[in-house]
Design an enzyme around this catalytic site. Structure first.
Site, PDB file in Angstrom:
ATOM      1  N   HIS A  17      -2.972   0.741  10.502  1.00 56.98           N
ATOM      2  CA  HIS A  17      -2.828  -0.633  10.994  1.00 56.98           C
ATOM      3  C   HIS A  17      -4.186  -1.360  10.990  1.00 56.98           C
ATOM      4  O   HIS A  17      -4.269  -2.516  10.560  1.00 56.98           O
ATOM      5  CB  HIS A  17      -2.286  -0.639  12.434  1.00 56.98           C
ATOM      6  CG  HIS A  17      -0.859  -0.199  12.576  1.00 56.98           C
ATOM      7  ND1 HIS A  17      -0.487   0.822  13.423  1.00 56.98           N
ATOM      8  CD2 HIS A  17       0.292  -0.644  12.019  1.00 56.98           C
ATOM      9  CE1 HIS A  17       0.832   0.980  13.385  1.00 56.98           C
ATOM     10  NE2 HIS A  17       1.329   0.120  12.525  1.00 56.98           N
ATOM     11  N   LYS A  41      13.913   0.476  18.218  1.00 54.41           N
ATOM     12  CA  LYS A  41      13.149   1.644  17.743  1.00 54.41           C
ATOM     13  C   LYS A  41      12.839   2.633  18.855  1.00 54.41           C
ATOM     14  O   LYS A  41      12.182   3.638  18.603  1.00 54.41           O
ATOM     15  CB  LYS A  41      11.820   1.185  17.132  1.00 54.41           C
ATOM     16  CG  LYS A  41      11.923   0.720  15.695  1.00 54.41           C
ATOM     17  CD  LYS A  41      10.531   0.602  15.116  1.00 54.41           C
ATOM     18  CE  LYS A  41      10.465   0.857  13.643  1.00 54.41           C
ATOM     19  NZ  LYS A  41       9.072   0.813  13.152  1.00 54.41           N
ATOM     20  N   ARG A  90       3.331   0.586   2.513  1.00 58.09           N
ATOM     21  CA  ARG A  90       2.902   1.933   2.148  1.00 58.09           C
ATOM     22  C   ARG A  90       3.633   2.343   0.877  1.00 58.09           C
ATOM     23  O   ARG A  90       3.456   1.752  -0.157  1.00 58.09           O
ATOM     24  CB  ARG A  90       3.160   2.896   3.306  1.00 58.09           C
ATOM     25  CG  ARG A  90       2.190   2.698   4.455  1.00 58.09           C
ATOM     26  CD  ARG A  90       2.703   3.262   5.727  1.00 58.09           C
ATOM     27  NE  ARG A  90       3.916   2.579   6.150  1.00 58.09           N
ATOM     28  CZ  ARG A  90       4.486   2.705   7.336  1.00 58.09           C
ATOM     29  NH1 ARG A  90       3.965   3.510   8.217  1.00 58.09           N
ATOM     30  NH2 ARG A  90       5.568   2.026   7.628  1.00 58.09           N
ATOM     31  N   SER A 128       3.082   5.752  12.644  1.00 56.56           N
ATOM     32  CA  SER A 128       2.964   6.005  14.086  1.00 56.56           C
ATOM     33  C   SER A 128       3.808   7.220  14.463  1.00 56.56           C
ATOM     34  O   SER A 128       3.438   7.990  15.353  1.00 56.56           O
ATOM     35  CB  SER A 128       3.436   4.777  14.883  1.00 56.56           C
ATOM     36  OG  SER A 128       2.609   3.675  14.621  1.00 56.56           O
TER      37      SER A 128
END
Ligand code: ADP
Length: 162
Positions: A17, A41, A90, A128
């Site tokens: 990030h 999430k 990504r 993460s």
């Protein structure tokens, strides 16, 4: 003054990030890291912790602020007078969802563009979720998150064990 908004869950903020933050500052004069509650999430860390850790992780960048936001992203972007949304890309797996969101946001907000930035290769696999999994099993974290985030995650998992 060009203002960018970098939205995400940041549960927690990683070096991937912050790599995107650094790259964004080459395109925008100011950057707002906007932390979404994102209950869908089921984040590990409460939103206040995610904001605080993002502030710590970005403290050496000038012209970056971090805040929580609620509601529709495009409305938030307009309310902050910002000019674009930044997202990190990504592997191919990010693409489909990001493509959908960028076109949807442009449809509902007219001119609003999303800028996609690729991280340095060393972070291109970093998520993460991987960091949380490493922390859960006591793995090394320092290559992936800043020291304060590593310490907070360790405390979190130590606390949940006792
Ligand atoms: P979200 O739940 O909105 O995807 P995340 O916090 O997971 O929020 O990610 C925020 C943004 O940062 C997304 O655009 C994501 O693709 C990007 N991102 C996450 N990790 C990396 C990384 N290692 N390299 C580049 N971009 C990343």
């Amino acid at each position: 003054m060009r203002i960018g908004v970098y939205p995400g869950t940041f549960d927690p903020i990683t070096r991937g990030h912050t790599d995107i933050v650094a790259r964004s500052l080459q395109l925008f004069d100011r950057l707002i890291v906007a932390v979404a509650p994102n209950p869908r999430k089921e984040p590990l860390l409460p939103i206040n912790d995610r904001v605080e850790l993002a502030q710590i992780a970005t403290k050496n960048f000038a012209h970056v602020e971090v805040e929580a936001f609620n509601g529709l992203l495009v409305e938030y972007v307009h309310s902050r007078g910002a000019h674009g949304i930044i997202r990190g890309l990504r592997a191919l797996s990010d693409f489909e969802h990001e493509f959908q969101m960028a076109l949807l946001n442009r449809k509902i907000a007219g001119q609003l563009e999303t800028v996609f930035l690729m991280p340095s290769e060393e972070y291109s696999y970093l998520t993460s979720s991987i960091v949380k999994e490493l922390a859960m099993f006591g793995g090394p974290l320092e290559d992936f998150v800043c020291p304060e985030v590593a310490q907070r995650l360790r405390q979190w998992y130590d606390g949940s064990k006792s």
